[in-house]
Design an enzyme around this catalytic site. Structure first.
Site, short mmCIF file in Angstrom:
data_model
loop_
_atom_site.label_atom_id
_atom_site.label_comp_id
_atom_site.label_asym_id
_atom_site.label_seq_id
_atom_site.Cartn_x
_atom_site.Cartn_y
_atom_site.Cartn_z
N MET A 98 0.85 -1.19 0.00
CA MET A 98 0.00 0.00 0.00
C MET A 98 0.88 1.24 0.00
SD MET A 98 -2.47 -1.36 3.06
CE MET A 98 -3.48 0.13 3.10
N ILE A 155 0.86 -4.91 8.26
CA ILE A 155 2.27 -4.69 8.58
C ILE A 155 2.61 -3.22 8.47
CG2 ILE A 155 4.64 -5.30 7.95
CD1 ILE A 155 3.48 -7.84 6.66
N GLY A 185 -0.15 4.03 4.72
CA GLY A 185 0.31 2.97 3.84
C GLY A 185 1.07 1.87 4.54
N SER A 186 1.64 0.97 3.81
CA SER A 186 2.47 -0.15 4.22
C SER A 186 2.09 -1.38 3.42
CB SER A 186 2.42 -0.43 5.72
OG SER A 186 3.46 -1.31 6.05
N ARG A 187 1.78 -2.52 4.12
CA ARG A 187 1.45 -3.71 3.35
C ARG A 187 0.57 -4.65 4.14
NH1 ARG A 187 6.77 -7.36 1.98
NH2 ARG A 187 5.85 -9.37 2.42
#
Length: 217
Positions: A98, A155, A185-187
């Site tokens: 993301m 995460i 964001g991130s994942r």
């Protein structure tokens, strides 16, 4: 389009900060060659911050035979891994990265019962680092659906340092309903049973609650 409730405190702080900056610049350095660019940059930055917390209106995909993407972003991993946290066996991992430009709401990939929901403190490695799945701050949820179990992992990354998760063991959830939020964001990783049919390709762009990820064998 709506603004997510997690965004109101952040948006308010940013708005006050930018207002004070613009007031200070206009008061102490009133020259338009400085005050106008600062005002333009402040407006752009404020719009950027608000966009982090947007919830666009979408037609979600509801299909009990399918697994739906839990997050917006780009598919960065499709591979077999060994899960040390919960299953203690091999699983098929699908990871969605993301970016700060994506929608950050996370949605249930399936309908079913929540068996496990646990927060893990950790590092803040960049989200594309393979070690981020096991070393970074994260929150893991295990769903049970028709006798099968899947793990979905939020995460944190180098920028995203605030994971929000609303689920607890025993909850009965509906497909595509919101279960959490990752600020900035991130994942999101999914650990699926081996043999799960994946309908995605690496580097494919997906939409949370809309794009079909795959289906159980």
């Amino acid at each position: 389009m709506k603004i997510h409730r997690e965004g109101y405190p952040t948006i308010a702080v940013v708005l006050v900060f930018l207002a004070l900056v613009n007031f200070a610049v206009g008061y102490f350095f009133p020259h338009p060659l400085l005050s106008i660019p600062i005002a333009v940059l402040s407006t752009g930055f404020f719009i950027f911050i608000v966009s982090f917390f947007r919830i666009p209106k979408r037609q979600h995909t509801i299909d009990a035979s399918k697994i739906i993407c839990p997050a917006d972003g780009k598919v960065v991993v499709i591979e077999e891994v060994y899960d040390e946290e919960y299953f203690k066996d091999k699983r098929l991992q699908v990871s969605i990265f993301m970016s700060p430009l994506n929608v950050h709401v996370n949605r249930n990939a399936v309908a079913g019962e929540v068996l496990y929901s646990k927060y893990h403190p950790g590092k803040f490695l960049v989200a594309w680092d393979p070690k981020s799945s096991t070393d970074n701050e994260r929150h893991s949820v295990v769903y049970k659906v028709d006798g099968r179990q899947i793990l979905v992992k939020q995460i944190a990354g180098a920028v995203a340092r605030r994971i929000v998760n609303y689920l607890k063991p025993g909850d009965i959830v509906k497909q595509t309903e919101e279960f959490g939020f990752i600020k900035f964001g991130s994942r999101v990783d999914l650990l699926l049973p081996l043999g799960t049919k994946i309908d995605l390709q690496l580097n494919q762009t997906v939409q949370g609650g809309v794009t079909v990820l795959g289906q159980f064998n």
